[in-house]
Structure formats: structure tokens, C-alpha cells
Design a protein around this motif. Structure first.
Motif, short mmCIF file in Angstrom:
data_model
loop_
_atom_site.label_atom_id
_atom_site.label_comp_id
_atom_site.label_asym_id
_atom_site.label_seq_id
_atom_site.Cartn_x
_atom_site.Cartn_y
_atom_site.Cartn_z
N ALA A 1 50.04 -5.69 -12.88
CA ALA A 1 50.68 -6.73 -12.00
C ALA A 1 49.80 -7.42 -11.19
CB ALA A 1 51.89 -6.61 -11.71
N PHE A 2 49.72 -8.77 -11.04
CA PHE A 2 49.03 -9.40 -9.85
C PHE A 2 50.28 -9.46 -8.91
CE2 PHE A 2 46.99 -12.56 -13.16
CZ PHE A 2 45.92 -11.60 -13.51
N LEU A 3 49.75 -9.31 -7.70
CA LEU A 3 50.90 -9.19 -6.42
C LEU A 3 50.50 -10.36 -5.27
CD1 LEU A 3 50.26 -5.51 -6.01
CD2 LEU A 3 52.16 -6.66 -7.52
N ARG A 4 51.75 -10.67 -4.74
CA ARG A 4 51.46 -11.47 -3.47
C ARG A 4 52.37 -10.57 -2.47
NH1 ARG A 4 48.49 -13.47 -6.34
NH2 ARG A 4 48.09 -15.49 -6.50
N TYR B 1 44.22 -6.08 -1.85
CA TYR B 1 44.63 -4.93 -2.13
C TYR B 1 44.24 -4.40 -4.00
CZ TYR B 1 47.57 -0.68 -2.41
OH TYR B 1 48.09 0.68 -2.58
N ARG B 2 43.98 -3.46 -4.16
CA ARG B 2 43.83 -2.87 -5.40
C ARG B 2 44.27 -1.61 -5.51
NH1 ARG B 2 38.56 -5.22 -5.84
NH2 ARG B 2 37.57 -3.33 -5.56
N MET C 1 53.17 -10.99 -11.32
CA MET C 1 53.07 -11.55 -12.64
C MET C 1 52.58 -10.36 -13.28
SD MET C 1 52.53 -13.74 -15.00
CE MET C 1 52.09 -13.46 -16.61
N GLY C 2 53.19 -9.95 -14.31
CA GLY C 2 53.41 -8.67 -14.94
C GLY C 2 52.78 -8.68 -16.40
N ARG D 1 49.66 -21.01 -14.38
CA ARG D 1 50.50 -19.88 -14.04
C ARG D 1 50.95 -19.41 -15.47
NH1 ARG D 1 52.19 -19.41 -8.84
NH2 ARG D 1 54.27 -18.46 -9.38
N MET E 1 45.25 -14.05 -18.63
CA MET E 1 46.09 -14.61 -17.76
C MET E 1 45.36 -14.55 -16.33
SD MET E 1 49.41 -15.60 -16.74
CE MET E 1 49.52 -16.09 -15.10
N ARG F 1 41.18 -13.31 -10.58
CA ARG F 1 41.12 -11.98 -11.39
C ARG F 1 42.02 -12.41 -12.65
NH1 ARG F 1 44.94 -10.90 -7.31
NH2 ARG F 1 43.72 -9.33 -6.20
N TRP G 1 55.20 -15.79 -13.70
CA TRP G 1 55.36 -15.08 -12.56
C TRP G 1 56.80 -14.97 -12.04
CZ3 TRP G 1 51.88 -13.47 -8.49
CH2 TRP G 1 50.67 -13.71 -8.95
N ALA H 1 48.80 -11.24 2.15
CA ALA H 1 47.81 -10.43 1.01
C ALA H 1 47.89 -11.11 -0.14
CB ALA H 1 47.56 -9.19 1.50
N GLN H 2 46.99 -10.50 -1.16
CA GLN H 2 47.29 -10.69 -2.66
C GLN H 2 46.52 -9.38 -3.14
OE1 GLN H 2 43.85 -10.79 -4.22
NE2 GLN H 2 43.07 -11.21 -2.30
N GLY H 3 46.70 -9.05 -4.35
CA GLY H 3 46.19 -8.04 -4.90
C GLY H 3 46.64 -7.56 -6.34
N SER H 4 46.54 -6.47 -6.87
CA SER H 4 47.04 -6.13 -8.14
C SER H 4 47.13 -4.45 -8.30
CB SER H 4 45.70 -6.42 -8.97
OG SER H 4 44.58 -5.46 -8.70
N PHE I 1 43.96 -10.80 -16.29
CA PHE I 1 44.46 -9.86 -17.63
C PHE I 1 43.65 -10.41 -18.68
CE2 PHE I 1 48.95 -10.05 -15.57
CZ PHE I 1 48.72 -9.14 -14.48
N ASP J 1 44.42 -15.31 -12.26
CA ASP J 1 45.00 -15.43 -10.78
C ASP J 1 43.91 -15.95 -9.81
OD1 ASP J 1 46.68 -15.13 -8.65
OD2 ASP J 1 46.66 -13.07 -8.71
N GLU K 1 37.95 -8.40 -12.18
CA GLU K 1 38.30 -9.17 -10.92
C GLU K 1 36.96 -9.77 -10.29
OE1 GLU K 1 40.63 -7.16 -7.60
OE2 GLU K 1 39.30 -7.92 -6.30
N MET L 1 41.72 -17.55 -0.13
CA MET L 1 42.43 -16.96 1.22
C MET L 1 41.89 -17.49 2.39
SD MET L 1 44.35 -14.61 0.16
CE MET L 1 44.55 -13.54 1.38
N ILE M 1 42.62 -17.12 -6.17
CA ILE M 1 43.43 -17.46 -4.99
C ILE M 1 42.28 -17.73 -3.71
CG2 ILE M 1 44.98 -16.31 -3.08
CD1 ILE M 1 44.32 -14.24 -6.02
#
Lengths: 374, 374, 374, 374
Positions: free
Chosen positions: C237-240, C159-160, C209-210, D367, D209, D236, C369, C245-248, D238, D211, D250, D215, D213
Motif C-alpha cells: 500500500a501507499f500511505l498517507r 516511511y518505508r 492505495m492498496g 489516482r 499505479m 513511487r 485510494w 508524512a507519506q510512505g508505503s 506499483f 504516487d 520508488e 513534500m 508527492i
């Protein structure tokens, strides 16, 4: 592995298109497994100096200021003509008479009658010919044609074609051979591409209603005066196709801001295609076979699924460029010379385009629909 | 603050456009500071039941199955006609005779002669009229017109206009009033929008060469048989404008995949515009005044800099919708009724469009250029 | 047909969002068959004059400079809060205590702790609540969610998301409440939309992770001096996600030239979606189920196949606007009040967004994180 | 005119990139006036047969299955390495030791330590080196860099970069050397392009920073079993830049539907740029210097105003292709060998990218933010 036979090329003209042909030869040779080794034998230009410089730049073995000497040279197989349009006929006829294959930049000749003479001569002599309608060489146009032929759009009903640029938009520009009433104008110069694409995709146009307009009626003559311009700046036509479809095309060289608006849209009973040369590695396809709520024009990106893209790059989406189109043009011609395939776009095809152009011009002048001669 | 005077509306017709008008009234009232309070007085539909249901749904105080009763009602100020095209004339003339203002969906009437009678009656009576050419209400079209008028494109040379959809593309669809030879067809139905936009931007069209084609010549009659279709599925024209420009338009209701291809391109000596209703909150502008190497079509997004966008949203880029165009149309008309402004698109303008349509149809039938009556 | 019961609304605040709510009420009432008749009962603003003017402009029956008087008014059913963020809590808690339903613009409260207090109070009292994340109301976002849920993209992997604008890009702009360290910043203000969309489509975010950055660290205070700014201009932010899924995401209010870049891309094992709010009546869909050589992102245009688009227009491609999104938001809330559906985006959902924002801010500050509290 | 000196090339590897290099040599030689005549001297592949076939196809004079023999051949000037990544180091060090110039496909080496050894060896020996980051050779990227350097965007504040494709999206695909933990992964393989572009445009990245992953954690081993995958499918980061800007990149090789999403957006105080390799002959430019109401991202099409586009085509808008980027890369390298210019992207630059990749990977593993070693 035995060495491939050489195909020895004599190029006349070293401008925009001369250069593009040379790039096309070089790339075609690397990208395709051609039946011949292409040999840049001789280049002809106006002076000895300019010819010699071109030979060095382009990699030709010899240079000459006398293009006729190339016609007489038994070591040359193909005469490649990128000289000004008005000279195409004389050069081509001489080359054909000498039994050379002839590759000629578009237009084949400014007048259809001349083009016809050239096409007849080539046919009579049995040499292989090619006219440079390079946009047809785009894998995405081949895809479009294949999709139409396979019925993926259903029956074709409608067509809109364009070729618009702005290289004549500046009214302050100087008069050139392209403004010559004998055969220039936007319709002939670039509208011809729109016509070629229309017939490439849908087959023969049977009738036209033309509208050719001169918007800038005089141009500077480069000597402090002006010179009257009689050719069209915009030439458009309504079209009827033999397959029952109707449509329109436009050629326009005063379309401010447009650099390569060679676009088309094709509408069938089951689907549609939309294309712009501005993004020529894409073809947009709409299918009514898609599920309701999920339909839309899909942007197909050029990929190895679309031959001969894969010869240039094994990965999708990397894109080919304008010069690569010329390389594909060269490949087709060379295979035709080798007898592997039919001429992709020979003099007969070039003549056909001139006929379409003249029929549209005549229709415009007469302000009446005209049937296109078969 | 004194209460605003009421403007009492009687609506005839409750279909697609009836609904759109109601949305337009509601939104206009909220978004603009109108000179009147709009009062949804009475709605007329074919039966008492359907009228009553529409009154409840749309918020009208009264309902009737007899539209004539609204004409006679002294408490109604504006008759809003969204009934089938064939009824427009009778309804409008009755309303005008009763001194009502008349808001009429397009086309004003299927025949220009009828439209002329309506326009004359309205002028003679002095009532205010409006025809629903809503696409003209787009802030980006106003911007385009303003830019052209201000000379930002230089002298205008060329125009390409389109309105293509696919709602008649399915040959299996049923015959409807839109297929009636008395006045339907793609050119009249949606090509008329392309014509309205062309004149909105460039001013009067003086001559046309038309090409109107029926591609689907019979349709199911809904009773197991078929009915012959004589109207055009595609209607296009070459154009000459009084300002010296030339161009073309096309109306097309069998353009598979197209839902709202109301597009135009305008080419001038100093710049160009490109627009598509498919993305109608954008206008693309090319200017030769930009620095070399930095030129390109720039995507201007609708913003408060483009009135009346700012009435809908104070922030740029948020976008207005189709119904908002209708609200802008309402605003213009209400201000005209109040005497604040001229009629934005009154019956005379609606008549003009019918004349253009009929001149193109006549040109197509005669296969000859036609001058457009002034 | 019995008259619908009234739902009487008291609005606090008359700025950008107050106006948008009023437009939303008006349009929702016309477009949808709501279970209630919406009554614009009272509007509150800072002064009697401004409130009276808003009442006249917006169509409220009464006006007041004392919002608390609305809380006490038994004739008001819903308190609609579009006042500055810092006041949301006090107003909402008072309204809830009085048993009113509460419709609150985003953010629910600048601090998650406050938002939580509000959500708890609403739940305890059993009133219905709504927070204004209007972008989620887009039919194309609903389509995207439905496609994802139905497995049309296969398993979701990536996801972006973005929400970028440029309203704070001018460093010469004045300090405002949005720069207040107590809760402002790009992430909170618009990054929150990106977060809402991400969870709307993919479900819960479990860890972040912001990276929150202040690029313009002081702004003019409007009195000749400057005021330090501590809030982020860019927050990402990076996202889980719980679904694997993962994303930002990124929120950015200094993205020069961007007016509404609320974009997302979703990548699954079988397909992908791409969306931009800049063209929010479109969703782009790629499916590996399409035939080889025919694959591509297809541009799906909003149509009656995508509810509730058809309520606004029966024809595809006509497009809805920003204010229509607000009308859809109103519809959902009103149905929830009527008990027909669950709250579409109640205070619990608004709290969730605040938690995500604060977790990202905390992660950024700690440079680590963080798990998102459930 | 004296013959140009020859630059004799020995190519190792004949796959996707080997072929692209050969195309690049051929085109560069035609398009540019190079200081050398490029001579395809010897090609090395795994077997004598495959090498011989490649020699014939590509036009090399000699073939060998022993790449070391090329190192020892005094008639070879440049060793061009397009062999698998794991072999780059050994080959390059041998070539450098023999005093050859070395052209190496990316990545220079899977590990930064190895890349450093290579860069040091090259510097010590004084040979000229090049690493194949071809996307940087796009005239539109050069334009972007030039615009940024000239301050046309003002101070740069933000950056978003991407390189996403889908060639590893199919979980059923087979394990390959790209899945090797020693140095593969999406970040290293294509995220490296995003990093190269970021520094090309904005200058050094100082902190990251990461990230990264995985998958798809196992892939078929081609022998009926599976093999565990430890490398990232998505990587990806920052970013902080030395110039004060912040941003993100990314790399993603499981982005279903994406073939060449090498995109970036740059936001400055006075303007912005947006680019996508999917349409790499365009650069989109927003300028706050445009008049209010006339601002928008303008689509600049590649033209002779953007060197070296004009070498390929004298007319604007005709477009270059992927292989042309490689020709531009060759030109730059050849000029560096001739001493005309600095190395455009030598081993030190290649090392820099590996450092960035490893720092991001290390940051992801830890991390934590990491400073990028200078």
C-alpha cells in the motif's frame, strides 16, 4: 594558457600492475589539475612483440625489449618499474644513476639491504621516488589519519590490522617467484600493506614479535615435479608503537574466500574506527562524545568532504574504485616531482616497510621479540 | 504421566550472572523437556536482607546469608556458584565434599592450580560439574563445529578469534576485583571465551606465544586515592593447534565502542566461516564448492535446522537472545546430571581454559613460546 | 514481604504461539517485577490427550478439551487465545461476557466487523485486553518512537515498511486456513505487522492505495486435488499519515530467502532511522547534526539505555531474543490489568489494524485510494 | 598494427556529467580494446572562457561557446550532450539532422513526446544513440540479469526497486531547473534509474499505479522570494511486468542520509537477489538449491568472473568505481557505433523510460492504474 610541461614516462613491465599504472596515469591526468602533462613515452617488456602490443594497448609512443635503452634515453623523465620484484634493484639503481625519477611497485626490493641501497642512491642523487602502496591513497584512510591526528579518538591504545586474500589457498597451484625464499611470502607480499597502513595511521612501530608459518610446504613446479616452499603463507606480529599503543597485524594469502580483507580497527580513549577494504568507500566511526543511548559505529560514506574524492565525483556516495586509488598515488608522486609536496611514499618509506617485514621474519625465526631499527 | 523428579538448586550470588542463571533455569524448564523439574530451593547472598529480596525476586523458596548452610542441606542437589571468582574454590570444594553437583560461573578459579584441585575433587567424588562458558551454547557455534568436523571446510588451516568489549575502557573507572593480580585481566575475563571457542571448534591448542599488556596502570580506589593495576587490558596470543592449524586470539576490555565482539574466522582448504557475537544468530559460510562467479560468504540465519533453536521457536529467523544461551547451558548440564550425556563443559574443561590463560600469561612474561600442558 | 496476588491464566491453543505465550509468561515473571504472580491455571486443546500433554510440557495445573469450561471457571482471570483465527471471536466474546481479561493472538479477528464487536464488548465490560503484536515490544522500536516523538529526526516526511517472509513461497505447499478468503493472506498475516509498526512510530494512517496480488492461485488440498487460493501472496500500500508524512508498506509471504524481513526506514528533515528485524537488537540512526564529513548511519546496539533491555541483561550488546519480546508484551499487559498503565495494544488497537488491512484490501479491489475510517 | 580510426567527439556541457563523460572516455580507451581511438575534438560551454577552461582541463583540442558550430563541423562524429535537460531535444535533433551519432545524458527529454520525436529522428537517420543510464553498466547488474535469464532464481515473482538520495532534502535549498514542472521531480530524475533497472532485469512493465508527492512545496528563488514547486519529491509506483511478476519502485530525493540507495530485490521461485548501489561491487544471492541448514544470502564480490570487471583489474575484490561504470557505458556505445553490437541503451530505450515516468505521473494524477504504452 601556456601548455603544461611534459613528464615523460618509461614503463617497465606490462602485467597486472603495469596496467594499473597506466590506468592511474590516464585517470590522474583527467581528474587532477596536475603540474605536468603525463606523456606515455616508452614501454619495455620481455620481447619486442609483447612490448609493441603493450604500447598499442596502453598508448605508449614507443616500445622496447631492452629496458636499459630507456635508462639511456634523455627524453624520459620517470622510470616506472612494475617488473618482477627481483629486478627492482638493478633497474632502479640504473635509473637513479641516470638521474631519472623512479616509481617502483612494491616491494621496493625483496631484501631490506637492497632497498636501503636503493633509498640511499635516490637520496644521494636527489631524484624523486615512489613505491606503490596504493591502499594508503584511499580518501577514507586519509580521513582516518586526520581524525586520529586531530584527537577525535583521544589517545590511541590499540590496533588490529589485516591483509588477507586467498590467491595462494589452492595447494594445487604452481610454484612462482612469490614462493622464492629470497623475499616472498604472505607477510612480504600483502602483510606489508597491513604494516604500511598501521604506520600511516599510528606512526612508527618500535618492536615486534613475529609468527611466520608455511602451511603449504611444496608446490607443483609445472614440470611434473614439486618444489619446496619455504616462505610464509601466514605472517603475523604483535606490535608496539612509539605513541604508546599496542596491536597486531596479519598477512595471509591462504584465507579461503577473502579477496581483499585489508582491514583495520583503531581503539582510542574517546573513540574507535573500523575499516574494511572489502567496502573501502566507508569508514566506521564510534565516538563516546555521542549521547548515551545514541552511540554506535557510524558508517561514513566517501564524499566530497573527504579529499580528493570530490575530484572524481561531486556527489557523495558514488564511490571510487581500485584504479582510482592508483590515480591518487600518481597525483601525489607527480606533485612531489614538481616540488609542490614531499614524496608521499618514497623509497625511504618503502625501505621502512621492508625493514618491518624483515624484523618480523627475524623475530619469528628467533622466536623472540625484536626492536625495529629506526 | 508421572511427575518428574526434582533437581533442587541452591544458588550463591545474585548479581549479573546469578540473575542470568535464574533466567536460564526458568527458560530451560519451559523450552526443553528436561529429565528433572528444576526447583529453586535456596538462594544465598551477603546479607539476610539481600538474600531475602533475591529469593522473592527470583522465586527461591528459601534465603540465607550463610552459603555453608546450603552445603549442609540434604535437600539441595546442585550448588550453583555465581559469587566473586576468589570464592569459587572454597565454595566448590565444600559442595563437592558434600556430594553436591556444582555449577560454577567462569572462571572456575583465578589460578589453574586451584582449578585443578577443584576438577580433581569433583572427579574423585563423581559429582557432575559445569562451568558457564555460555557462548559455546549458541546453535550457530554448534553448527560451525559440526561443519568443521564433517569436513565442509576441508582441512582447517587458520583461525582468528577475538573477544573485545569496552567495559574497562574508561580510565576513570574504579579499581575492582577484576583488576586483582591474583587472576584478573582481560585475557582471563573475556579472552578465556575466545580460547574456549577456539578449542570448541578446532580442538586442542598445543603451543602459544602470549602478549599481555596493561594500558591503564592505575585506577581510582574509590577513596580518593589510586591503586596500581597489574593485570592485562589486552591479552593476545599466537596459537598452534594439534590438528595442524595456526591462528591467534585476543581478549580486550578497553576496545572502545565494542560491546560483544566475540568473533571468529576459520579458514580451511575448501571453505571458511566467519562469525560475530554482535549478530550471533548468523553464521557466514564460504564454500569453494559453489560455482565460479557465484561464490561468496553466505549469511546463514539461525533456524530449526540448527538445534536446539527449534525448541525456542519453530520458525526460522526469529532469533534467540543471550539468556536463551544460558538456558541451553542449563539443559546440557541437567542432562549430564541425569546421565543422558557427558558433561558439556565440566570442571576439567574449565581447568583447561585456566591452563591456557596461564600459559599465555607465562609466555607473555617470559617473552617466549610455551607448550600448553596437556 | 507479602505474597503477590495471583493472576490465573487459561490458555487456549498450544501451537507456535501458545508455546511463545508460555515462554513469555515464564520469562516475564523472572525478568520483571510484575504486580502479579502469574499462575498457569488451565490449558485447553482439541483433545484431552493433547491438552494433558501440553499441561505437562508447559506447566499448567489443569488441562481440558473444552475451552468453554475455562470461561466458566471463576478461578481463571485471563483467557489467552492462541487458537486458529476463525475462533478468536467466539472465544473472546464468551470470555468477555464472563468478565475475564482477554489476551488474543493476532489477528484479533479475520474481519474488522468481528474485531469491532469484540473491541466494543471488551470496552463495555471493562475488561483488559491485549493483541499480540510482539514486534512493537522491541526496545529498539520504543527507542525509535521516542526519538521521533522527541524531534530527533525533525519533521517526519517519509516511511518505508516491510514484513516479508517465505513460508508460503513453495507453490507445492498445502492449502491451509491461512489461504481462506475469509481473512487470510500475506497482508493480513504479516503485512499487519508492518502496519502496526508504521502507526506505532508515525501515528495514524489516513489514506491508502492498496495492491493485493495472488501469485499462487491454487494449492494442493492434501487429498490429491487442488484448492483455489484467493488471498494475496503480496499485499502492499501507499500511505498517507495524519502527521503529513507519506510512505508505503508491503506484506509478502513468498519472498524466497527472507525469514524475518520486518524492516522500516523513517526519513525526517533532520535525520533518519533504518531498522531490520533480521538484526533486531540494532537501530541505525543518521543525524544531520553530526559534523560534515563525519555523518553516517550509526548502528546503535541494544543496551540498558534502552528499556526494558536492562531487565534482561545489565550489559550492553548481549541481545534479547524473540521470546523476550513476548515477555515484554506480557509485562505490558499485566501492568495494564493491574491498572498501572494503559493497555499497550488492546482490542481497539487490534481492531485498528484489521481496519487498515481491510481498507487496503478494499482499495486494491476497487483499484482506488480509500480513506481509512477513524 | 594499423592505427585505429578516430571517433571524434564534441561534448556539450562541462558540469558533473560532462566531467564524468570525459573520465569515461579516458578510462574506456585505456581499459578496453575499443574499435576506435577516441578523440576529444571540441567542447562547448556557455561562454568562450568556460569552454576554453574546460578544453584545457579535459583535454579537448578545441573549445566553443556555440554548440551549433560543432553540429556543422564535419570533423566531429559524435555529439555528446550533457547540457541541461530542457536543451537535449534541440541539440539532439540538430545533431541527428547533421548525421552525427548522439550520446545524451538522461533524461533523454523531460517529456516523452519530445523523447519520441528524438528517437524517431535518430532511427530515421540511422545514427547510433546512447542515453546515460550508467548504473546498468555495473558488472553485478549484468550478472543479475544473466542469472535471472538463466533461470537461477526460477520464475520471477516479485521485485522491489529504489533510488533514494537526499540532495533535495534541505527545504532551505534554492529552486533549480530540476524543480521545473515541465519535467523534473524525483521520479524523473532518479526514480527513472529504478525503472531502468527494473526493466533491465525483468523485462517490460505493463501497468503501473503511481504516487507522486510534493513534500516541499516552495523553495527560495535566490532573490529573496520563494518559488512554488510542483514536482514530486517522492514518486513511487506499483508495477506489473509482462513476465507475470509484480513489484514496486520508488524515487526519492529527500531521503535524509541516503547518498546512493539504488537498491533492488528480486524474488523468484528458486532464489532471490538483493543489491544496493551503496555497495555496488556486491550482489547477494539466495538459492533454495543450497542444502537445508546451509542456505543464506551469499555476498558475491565483483571479480573477473563478472565481465567486464576483469578489464579493470585481474584480481577479484578490488572494486570498480562510479567513473568506471561510465567507461563501461562508453565501451558499449562505441561498439554499437562500430556495428559490433546493438545499441546498449539508445534513444528508444531512453524514450521508454520517459514513457514509464509519464505513465506513473499520469496514474498518480488520475489516482488510477494505467497501462504502459508499448
Amino acid at each position: 594558457m601556456p601548455e603544461k610541461p611534459a613528464l615523460r614516462i618509461g614503463l617497465i613491465g606490462t602485467g597486472f600492475m603495469g596496467k594499473a599504472h597506466v590506468f592511474g596515469f590516464a585517470t590522474a591526468q583527467k581528474v587532477f589539475d596536475l603540474p605536468y602533462r603525463l606523456e606515455l613515452h616508452t614501454v619495455a617488456d620481455v620481447t619486442d612483440e609483447s612490448a609493441a602490443r603493450a604500447a598499442a594497448d596502453f598508448g605508449f609512443a614507443k616500445a622496447t625489449a631492452d629496458w636499459r635503452s630507456m635508462i639511456d634515453d634523455p627524453d624520459i623523465d620517470v622510470i616506472d618499474i612494475t617488473a618482477p620484484n627481483a629486478l627492482h634493484k638493478e633497474m632502479a639503481l640504473a635509473a637513479i644513476a641516470a638521474g631519472k625519477h623512479v616509481y617502483c611497485e612494491k616491494p621496493l626490493a625483496p631484501q631490506a639491504a637492497d632497498a636501503e641501497e636503493m633509498a640511499r642512491a635516490a637520496a644521494a642523487k636527489g631524484v624523486k621516488t615512489q613505491v606503490g602502496f596504493n591502499y594508503l591513497c584511499n580518501p577514507m584512510l586519509r580521513l582516518a589519519r586526520e581524525m586520529i591526528a586531530a584527537g577525535e579518538l583521544g589517545e590511541i591504545r590499540g590496533y588490529r590490522g589485516l591483509h588477507a586474500e586467498d590467491y595462494m589457498a589452492d595447494a594445487g597451484g604452481t610454484w612462482s617467484f612469490r614462493h622464492d625464499p629470497a623475499g616472498g611470502g604472505a607477510l612480504a607480499d600483502i602483510g606489508s600493506h597491513a604494516l604500511a597502513t598501521a604506520e600511516f595511521l599510528l606512526g612508527p612501530i618500535t618492536a615486534v614479535m613475529g609468527d611466520c608459518i608455511t602451511m603449504i610446504d611444496s608446490r607443483r613446479d609445472g614440470q611434473g615435479g614439486t618444489r619446496s616452499v619455504k616462505v610464509d603463507d601466514v605472517g603475523r606480529a604483535f606490535l608496539r608503537f612509539a605513541n604508546g599503543a599496542q596491536g597486531s597485524i596479519e598477512g595471509n594469502w591462504i584465507a579461503t574466500g577473502r579477496k581483499m580483507q585489508h582491514d583495520f580497527e583503531v581503539y582510542g580513549t574517546k573513540g574507535a574506527l573500523a575499516f574494511s577494504q572489502e567496502r573501502f568507500n566507508e569508514l566506521h566511526f564510534y565516538s563516546v562524545a555521542d549521547a548515551p543511548g545514541r552511540r554506535g559505529f557510524r558508517r561514513i560514506e566517501a564524499s566530497p568532504d573527504h579529499p580528493p574524492y570530490g575530484r572524481f565525483c561531486v556527489a557523495p556516495g558514488h564511490q571510487i574504485g581500485f584504479n582510482d586509488l592508483k590515480a591518487i598515488e600518481v597525483e601525489g608522486y607527480v606533485r612531489a616531482i614538481a616540488g609542490e609536496t614531499a614524496e608521499p611514499f618514497g623509497f625511504a618509506a618503502g625501505l621502512r616497510i621492508q625493514r618491518l617485514v624483515e624484523t618480523i621474519q627475524a623475530s619469528s625465526a628467533a622466536r623472540q621479540w625484536k626492536a625495529v631499527p629506526a
